[in-house]
Design a protein around this motif. Structure first.
Motif, PDB file in Angstrom:
ATOM      1  N   LEU A 116       0.834  -1.201   0.000  1.00 31.64           N
ATOM      2  CA  LEU A 116       0.000   0.000   0.000  1.00 31.64           C
ATOM      3  C   LEU A 116       0.867   1.250   0.000  1.00 31.64           C
ATOM      4  O   LEU A 116       1.833   1.357   0.759  1.00 31.64           O
ATOM      5  N   HIS A 117       0.493   2.201  -0.835  1.00 32.55           N
ATOM      6  CA  HIS A 117       1.173   3.493  -0.826  1.00 32.55           C
ATOM      7  C   HIS A 117       0.792   4.231   0.463  1.00 32.55           C
ATOM      8  O   HIS A 117      -0.385   4.439   0.740  1.00 32.55           O
ATOM      9  N   ARG A 118       1.777   4.623   1.233  1.00 31.36           N
ATOM     10  CA  ARG A 118       1.520   5.277   2.513  1.00 31.36           C
ATOM     11  C   ARG A 118       1.707   6.785   2.407  1.00 31.36           C
ATOM     12  O   ARG A 118       2.364   7.284   1.485  1.00 31.36           O
ATOM     13  N   ASP A 119       1.128   7.495   3.371  1.00 33.10           N
ATOM     14  CA  ASP A 119       1.336   8.931   3.404  1.00 33.10           C
ATOM     15  C   ASP A 119       2.710   9.238   3.994  1.00 33.10           C
ATOM     16  O   ASP A 119       3.469   8.336   4.365  1.00 33.10           O
ATOM     17  N   GLN A 120       3.034  10.512   4.099  1.00 32.23           N
ATOM     18  CA  GLN A 120       4.381  10.911   4.537  1.00 32.23           C
ATOM     19  C   GLN A 120       4.667  10.538   5.983  1.00 32.23           C
ATOM     20  O   GLN A 120       5.816  10.589   6.431  1.00 32.23           O
ATOM     21  N   TYR A 121       3.613  10.155   6.718  1.00 35.40           N
ATOM     22  CA  TYR A 121       3.795   9.777   8.116  1.00 35.40           C
ATOM     23  C   TYR A 121       3.768   8.267   8.316  1.00 35.40           C
ATOM     24  O   TYR A 121       3.755   7.782   9.444  1.00 35.40           O
ATOM     25  N   GLY A 122       3.749   7.515   7.220  1.00 33.17           N
ATOM     26  CA  GLY A 122       3.777   6.068   7.311  1.00 33.17           C
ATOM     27  C   GLY A 122       2.427   5.428   7.534  1.00 33.17           C
ATOM     28  O   GLY A 122       2.336   4.221   7.767  1.00 33.17           O
ATOM     29  N   PRO A 125      -3.301   6.734   3.807  1.00 28.60           N
ATOM     30  CA  PRO A 125      -3.821   8.041   3.402  1.00 28.60           C
ATOM     31  C   PRO A 125      -5.328   8.131   3.609  1.00 28.60           C
ATOM     32  O   PRO A 125      -6.055   7.143   3.474  1.00 28.60           O
ATOM     33  N   ILE A 126      -5.789   9.317   3.935  1.00 27.03           N
ATOM     34  CA  ILE A 126      -7.216   9.546   4.164  1.00 27.03           C
ATOM     35  C   ILE A 126      -8.015   9.168   2.927  1.00 27.03           C
ATOM     36  O   ILE A 126      -7.673   9.543   1.802  1.00 27.03           O
ATOM     37  N   GLY A 127      -9.077   8.414   3.117  1.00 29.33           N
ATOM     38  CA  GLY A 127      -9.956   8.022   2.022  1.00 29.33           C
ATOM     39  C   GLY A 127      -9.545   6.763   1.291  1.00 29.33           C
ATOM     40  O   GLY A 127     -10.302   6.257   0.466  1.00 29.33           O
ATOM     41  N   THR A 128      -8.342   6.237   1.601  1.00 24.52           N
ATOM     42  CA  THR A 128      -7.843   5.066   0.869  1.00 24.52           C
ATOM     43  C   THR A 128      -8.696   3.829   1.123  1.00 24.52           C
ATOM     44  O   THR A 128      -9.024   3.085   0.195  1.00 24.52           O
ATOM     45  N   VAL A 129      -9.043   3.575   2.368  1.00 23.03           N
ATOM     46  CA  VAL A 129      -9.833   2.376   2.691  1.00 23.03           C
ATOM     47  C   VAL A 129     -11.190   2.442   1.999  1.00 23.03           C
ATOM     48  O   VAL A 129     -11.642   1.452   1.413  1.00 23.03           O
ATOM     49  N   ARG A 130     -11.841   3.598   2.028  1.00 20.72           N
ATOM     50  CA  ARG A 130     -13.147   3.732   1.355  1.00 20.72           C
ATOM     51  C   ARG A 130     -13.013   3.507  -0.145  1.00 20.72           C
ATOM     52  O   ARG A 130     -13.853   2.852  -0.767  1.00 20.72           O
ATOM     53  N   ARG A 131     -11.946   4.050  -0.738  1.00 23.91           N
ATOM     54  CA  ARG A 131     -11.745   3.879  -2.181  1.00 23.91           C
ATOM     55  C   ARG A 131     -11.519   2.410  -2.537  1.00 23.91           C
ATOM     56  O   ARG A 131     -12.102   1.900  -3.502  1.00 23.91           O
ATOM     57  N   LEU A 132     -10.689   1.733  -1.748  1.00 21.56           N
ATOM     58  CA  LEU A 132     -10.423   0.328  -2.023  1.00 21.56           C
ATOM     59  C   LEU A 132     -11.670  -0.536  -1.802  1.00 21.56           C
ATOM     60  O   LEU A 132     -11.902  -1.498  -2.547  1.00 21.56           O
ATOM     61  N   MET A 133     -12.453  -0.188  -0.791  1.00 17.94           N
ATOM     62  CA  MET A 133     -13.692  -0.931  -0.564  1.00 17.94           C
ATOM     63  C   MET A 133     -14.654  -0.759  -1.739  1.00 17.94           C
ATOM     64  O   MET A 133     -15.335  -1.714  -2.131  1.00 17.94           O
ATOM     65  N   ARG A 134     -14.706   0.428  -2.306  1.00 13.62           N
ATOM     66  CA  ARG A 134     -15.559   0.641  -3.484  1.00 13.62           C
ATOM     67  C   ARG A 134     -15.060  -0.186  -4.660  1.00 13.62           C
ATOM     68  O   ARG A 134     -15.861  -0.769  -5.411  1.00 13.62           O
ATOM     69  N   ILE A 184      -8.231  -6.031   2.883  1.00 10.81           N
ATOM     70  CA  ILE A 184      -8.384  -5.797   1.450  1.00 10.81           C
ATOM     71  C   ILE A 184      -7.136  -6.349   0.777  1.00 10.81           C
ATOM     72  O   ILE A 184      -6.009  -5.930   1.082  1.00 10.81           O
ATOM     73  N   TYR A 185      -7.348  -7.301  -0.123  1.00  9.19           N
ATOM     74  CA  TYR A 185      -6.244  -7.988  -0.797  1.00  9.19           C
ATOM     75  C   TYR A 185      -6.121  -7.523  -2.246  1.00  9.19           C
ATOM     76  O   TYR A 185      -7.083  -7.007  -2.841  1.00  9.19           O
ATOM     77  N   GLN A 186      -4.957  -7.752  -2.801  1.00  9.94           N
ATOM     78  CA  GLN A 186      -4.731  -7.532  -4.224  1.00  9.94           C
ATOM     79  C   GLN A 186      -4.012  -8.738  -4.796  1.00  9.94           C
ATOM     80  O   GLN A 186      -3.101  -9.286  -4.180  1.00  9.94           O
ATOM     81  N   LEU A 188      -1.461 -10.336  -7.259  1.00 11.53           N
ATOM     82  CA  LEU A 188      -0.257  -9.951  -7.976  1.00 11.53           C
ATOM     83  C   LEU A 188       0.052 -10.988  -9.050  1.00 11.53           C
ATOM     84  O   LEU A 188      -0.510 -12.089  -9.046  1.00 11.53           O
ATOM     85  N   PRO A 189       0.942 -10.667  -9.982  1.00 13.79           N
ATOM     86  CA  PRO A 189       1.329 -11.660 -10.989  1.00 13.79           C
ATOM     87  C   PRO A 189       1.851 -12.937 -10.344  1.00 13.79           C
ATOM     88  O   PRO A 189       2.458 -12.911  -9.265  1.00 13.79           O
ATOM     89  N   GLY A 190       1.598 -14.040 -10.984  1.00 15.20           N
ATOM     90  CA  GLY A 190       2.043 -15.317 -10.453  1.00 15.20           C
ATOM     91  C   GLY A 190       1.116 -15.887  -9.408  1.00 15.20           C
ATOM     92  O   GLY A 190       1.525 -16.713  -8.601  1.00 15.20           O
ATOM     93  N   HIS A 191      -0.140 -15.428  -9.417  1.00 18.48           N
ATOM     94  CA  HIS A 191      -1.158 -15.914  -8.481  1.00 18.48           C
ATOM     95  C   HIS A 191      -0.775 -15.667  -7.027  1.00 18.48           C
ATOM     96  O   HIS A 191      -1.149 -16.427  -6.142  1.00 18.48           O
ATOM     97  N   ARG A 192      -0.040 -14.608  -6.798  1.00 18.51           N
ATOM     98  CA  ARG A 192       0.307 -14.244  -5.431  1.00 18.51           C
ATOM     99  C   ARG A 192      -0.677 -13.206  -4.906  1.00 18.51           C
ATOM    100  O   ARG A 192      -1.244 -12.432  -5.672  1.00 18.51           O
ATOM    101  N   LEU A 193      -0.857 -13.218  -3.603  1.00 22.56           N
ATOM    102  CA  LEU A 193      -1.731 -12.251  -2.950  1.00 22.56           C
ATOM    103  C   LEU A 193      -0.925 -11.366  -2.019  1.00 22.56           C
ATOM    104  O   LEU A 193       0.080 -11.793  -1.440  1.00 22.56           O
ATOM    105  N   THR A 194      -1.370 -10.133  -1.853  1.00 20.51           N
ATOM    106  CA  THR A 194      -0.764  -9.245  -0.867  1.00 20.51           C
ATOM    107  C   THR A 194      -1.856  -8.452  -0.181  1.00 20.51           C
ATOM    108  O   THR A 194      -2.917  -8.182  -0.758  1.00 20.51           O
ATOM    109  N   HIS A 195      -1.602  -8.118   1.056  1.00 23.75           N
ATOM    110  CA  HIS A 195      -2.504  -7.248   1.791  1.00 23.75           C
ATOM    111  C   HIS A 195      -2.267  -5.791   1.365  1.00 23.75           C
ATOM    112  O   HIS A 195      -1.130  -5.318   1.376  1.00 23.75           O
ATOM    113  N   LEU A 196      -3.334  -5.113   1.000  1.00 24.08           N
ATOM    114  CA  LEU A 196      -3.258  -3.665   0.879  1.00 24.08           C
ATOM    115  C   LEU A 196      -3.595  -3.034   2.230  1.00 24.08           C
ATOM    116  O   LEU A 196      -2.934  -2.108   2.684  1.00 24.08           O
TER     117      LEU A 196
END
Length: 239
Positions: A116-122, A125-134, A184-186, A188-196
């Protein structure tokens, strides 16, 4: 709550003063206590980036103080209530649960995943969870529609469409199947999963804030210079 007492023999000191000086002493003490609390608040705030990893502006505004008065000979350095909810485990250790959320209680704590891309404080980012849930909801709806379309076209029942092939998908806080951790998962190539975004039932802490010790050290350092300055000012002003 705890009390820091800076003890001095004010009675003996006051006995060496003339009437005018004794009258001004309470004003000087109250102002010196307020200066001391302000200095401690500023010092511990300045220390926060060395205590925590990239504290955000909200955390940097955690500390405040209550001034002393002539009729209330004490000042208070404290942590604001909202920030105190998540800083308390950093002070005493223990567990933080979704019920201790600063805004509203939830079913799980959200933690950023490695991709997951994080904000400058690690943080997330605000709104990210809602966007990913959508996105996950839209992917699931498309998969359902495709299943119905395929069923009508074939005139027979077809297997469920795997929504995990849609890139981003949601797993409830209790997990599902071999995915023991919700979030929320994504894919990845090679049938791998990662947590967002991962969902956790609790977060565990070891004490590292040491608020009391830091405030006490700052108060001891600041009080005598503040007292000397304020007493001199009080005498000069009275004359």
């Amino acid at each position: 709550m705890f009390t820091i007492s800076i003890k001095h023999d004010f009675d003996r000191f006051a006995a060496t003063l003339d009437r005018l000086q004794r009258e001004q002493l309470p004003f000087a003490v109250a102002r010196a206590l307020t200066d001391t609390a302000r200095a401690a608040q500023q010092q511990v705030t300045a220390d926060l980036p060395a205590i925590f990893d990239r504290p955000n502006p909200f955390t940097m505004r955690s500390l405040t103080f209550v001034a002393a008065r002539k009729d209330r000979m004490f000042a208070v350095v404290t942590v604001r209530d909202i920030q105190g909810k998540y800083l308390l485990p950093e002070e005493v250790g223990g567990e933080r649960t979704p019920a201790m959320a600063t805004r509203r209680p939830g079913r799980a704590l959200t933690e950023p995943g490695p991709q997951l891309h994080r904000d400058q404080y690690g943080g997330i980012p605000i709104g990210t969870v809602r966007r990913l849930m959508r996105q996950a909801k839209a992917a699931a709806e498309r998969a359902t529609q495709e299943r119905h379309t395929a069923k009508r076209a074939a005139g027979r029942k077809v297997r469920e469409v795997d929504t995990r092939d849609r890139g981003v998908f949601y797993v409830g806080p209790q997990g599902h199947g071999h995915l023991k951790l919700g979030g929320i998962y994504q894919r990845l190539p090679g049938h791998r999963l990662t947590h967002l975004v991962a969902f956790a039932a609790a977060a565990h802490y070891h004490p590292r804030f040491h608020f009391r010790e830091r405030v006490e050290a700052a108060c001891v350092k600041a009080f005598l210079p503040a007292m000397e300055r304020r007493f001199a000012e009080a005498i000069a002003t009275a004359r």
